[in-house]
Design a protein around this motif. Structure first.
Motif, mmCIF file in Angstrom:
data_model
loop_
_atom_site.group_PDB
_atom_site.id
_atom_site.type_symbol
_atom_site.label_atom_id
_atom_site.label_comp_id
_atom_site.label_asym_id
_atom_site.label_seq_id
_atom_site.Cartn_x
_atom_site.Cartn_y
_atom_site.Cartn_z
ATOM 1 N N ARG A 22 0.858 -1.189 0.000
ATOM 2 C CA ARG A 22 0.000 0.000 0.000
ATOM 3 C C ARG A 22 0.896 1.241 0.000
ATOM 4 N N VAL A 23 0.890 1.953 -1.105
ATOM 5 C CA VAL A 23 1.804 3.073 -1.308
ATOM 6 C C VAL A 23 1.039 4.393 -1.251
ATOM 7 N N GLY A 24 1.567 5.322 -0.488
ATOM 8 C CA GLY A 24 1.057 6.686 -0.487
ATOM 9 C C GLY A 24 1.962 7.548 -1.347
ATOM 10 N N ASP A 86 2.013 1.051 3.785
ATOM 11 C CA ASP A 86 3.253 0.293 3.946
ATOM 12 C C ASP A 86 4.460 1.101 3.487
ATOM 13 N N ALA A 87 4.227 2.028 2.556
ATOM 14 C CA ALA A 87 5.340 2.746 1.939
ATOM 15 C C ALA A 87 4.867 4.085 1.410
ATOM 16 N N VAL A 88 5.821 4.980 1.177
ATOM 17 C CA VAL A 88 5.519 6.250 0.523
ATOM 18 C C VAL A 88 6.488 6.465 -0.632
ATOM 19 N N LEU A 89 5.978 7.083 -1.680
ATOM 20 C CA LEU A 89 6.783 7.601 -2.782
ATOM 21 C C LEU A 89 6.822 9.108 -2.633
ATOM 22 N N ILE A 90 8.017 9.674 -2.476
ATOM 23 C CA ILE A 90 8.161 11.113 -2.277
ATOM 24 C C ILE A 90 8.654 11.743 -3.571
ATOM 25 N N GLY A 91 7.788 12.539 -4.191
ATOM 26 C CA GLY A 91 8.115 13.191 -5.452
ATOM 27 C C GLY A 91 7.872 14.679 -5.379
ATOM 28 N N THR A 92 8.334 15.290 -4.311
ATOM 29 C CA THR A 92 8.098 16.707 -4.033
ATOM 30 C C THR A 92 9.365 17.523 -4.302
ATOM 31 N N HIS A 110 8.391 1.997 4.467
ATOM 32 C CA HIS A 110 9.382 1.960 3.398
ATOM 33 C C HIS A 110 9.292 3.277 2.627
ATOM 34 N N VAL A 111 10.431 3.735 2.106
ATOM 35 C CA VAL A 111 10.464 5.042 1.442
ATOM 36 C C VAL A 111 11.200 4.941 0.108
ATOM 37 N N VAL A 137 13.080 -0.350 3.899
ATOM 38 C CA VAL A 137 13.871 0.105 2.758
ATOM 39 C C VAL A 137 13.771 1.619 2.600
ATOM 40 N N LEU A 138 14.919 2.254 2.386
ATOM 41 C CA LEU A 138 14.986 3.654 1.957
ATOM 42 C C LEU A 138 15.758 3.674 0.649
ATOM 43 N N MET A 139 15.066 3.959 -0.436
ATOM 44 C CA MET A 139 15.661 3.962 -1.774
ATOM 45 C C MET A 139 15.601 5.379 -2.339
ATOM 46 N N VAL A 140 16.668 5.791 -3.014
ATOM 47 C CA VAL A 140 16.723 7.096 -3.663
ATOM 48 C C VAL A 140 16.534 6.898 -5.165
ATOM 49 N N GLY A 141 15.828 7.829 -5.804
ATOM 50 C CA GLY A 141 15.407 7.642 -7.192
ATOM 51 C C GLY A 141 16.440 7.963 -8.243
#
Length: 355
Positions: A22-24, A86-92, A110-111, A137-141
């Motif tokens: 479940r991604v925010g 469960d996780a977030v996608l940060i695109g700010t 998870h990020v 997990v912390l992943m950078v894009g």
């Protein structure tokens, strides 16, 4: 079927039945809709919620990502409190990443954070330390970690006896005019200019592919604002601890996108070239036998969402880590310090860049 076989089959079935991640999605702009779209299409993930401060963007992106109206928010903290994620996608915008990553870490999420990890060195170091202490997990894009060409380069330079000594890299695009009036040219949101935007990818791909440790950075920049905070062009030189040097030339004032990277040692080089954001072409140059151009399997390349979900499901390290993000921030901040001064070399502390 024996009892052991039955138990094995039951175990396999149990592990195969898992709920989608479940991604925010944080930010309904390009990254939010593009990478968010990858999660929407993923068999093992779904976009469960969306947040954006702009109502129109929220409505358009919400429809594109199939997010229910009652799961769309204008405040990040409200989404985190209300939704079982469960996780977030940060695109700010860049300067918002730290607080948003930190809030997600506080909730054991998870990020996947778009680049750069942060625009502040101390904050980047803090996130690396927090990441080392947790299982999520912390992943950078940084997507070039998923490109076969840069993966091949990284494998080559990991070969015993091979280590690049001279590196040149350049990238250009129509950035200054295209993004006039947007957050990318607002240093309060972007943290800088072209170097912190597209230039961040170029620094990262060299640092990651070579594995070299930066020692000092010198830079000159052409700033497009009177406060000397937003660069439209940048020339950056990195000295590495092994004696190698890398020269970077980045311009946001050219009409189309081109990227060229060359990494040399005594035996030859690797050359990577890209146009219009396509995957990089890869060539190995041997001083004796000439050039080798392997077939690149671009159709098999993982998406960011694929890599992120895989890292979570397998417990493996993501392709681009918080430490990768720290290394880029350390070099970038040193470059701005040098360019806003007299161009002298600025030391990069070993604890910021050592693996």
């Amino acid at each position: 079927m024996t009892n052991t076989e039955a138990e094995d089959e039951e175990s396999i079935d149990t592990h195969a039945v898992t709920e989608p991640l479940r991604v925010g999605v944080v930010g309904g702009g390009f990254i939010g809709t593009t990478v968010g779209g990858q999660f929407r299409e993923h068999d093992d993930a779904r976009v469960a919620a969306l947040v954006d401060v702009d109502e129109t963007t929220l409505e358009v992106a919400g429809a594109e990502l199939d997010v229910d109206a009652d799961a769309r928010y204008t405040e990040y903290e409200t989404m985190l409190e209300a939704e079982p994620l469960d996780a977030v996608l940060i695109g700010t915008p860049h300067t918002l990443h730290y607080e948003q990553v930190l809030a997600a870490i506080d909730r054991d999420l998870h990020v996947l954070c778009d680049k750069p990890l942060t625009t502040d060195l101390e904050r980047a170091r803090e996130l690396v330390e927090l990441d080392r202490e947790r299982e999520e997990v912390l992943m950078v894009g940084y997507q070039r970690h998923l490109y076969e060409g840069f993966r091949r380069a990284r494998e080559l330079w990991a070969t015993e006896g091979r280590e690049p000594s001279w590196i040149t890299a350049e990238v250009g695009q129509d950035w200054v005019d295209r993004f006039e009036g947007t957050w990318r040219r607002d240093p309060a949101l972007s943290g800088g200019g072209y170097l912190y935007d597209t230039g961040s990818h170029l620094l990262d791909c060299v640092l990651w592919s070579t594995g070299l440790t930066p020692e000092a950075v010198s830079a000159s920049m052409n700033f497009v604002d009177d406060e000397r905070r937003v660069d439209g062009r940048a020339t950056v030189t990195i000295r590495f601890t092994n004696g190698a040097t890398a020269s970077f030339s980045m311009s946001g004032e050219v009409p189309c996108m081109r990227e060229h990277v060359r990494m040399w040692d005594r035996e030859g080089a690797v050359a990577l070239d890209s146009r219009d954001w396509e995957s990089s072409e890869y060539v190995e140059i041997d001083a004796d036998s000439g050039e080798y151009r392997p077939r690149m399997r671009t159709e098999d390349r993982q998406t960011k969402a694929d890599a992120f979900v895989e890292a979570i499901s397998t417990g493996s390290e993501p392709p681009a880590t918080a430490l990768d993000g720290l290394r880029v921030t350390a070099v970038t901040e040193a470059a701005y310090e040098s360019a806003r001064g007299d161009g002298s070399f600025v030391a990069v502390a070993p604890d910021n860049v050592s693996r």
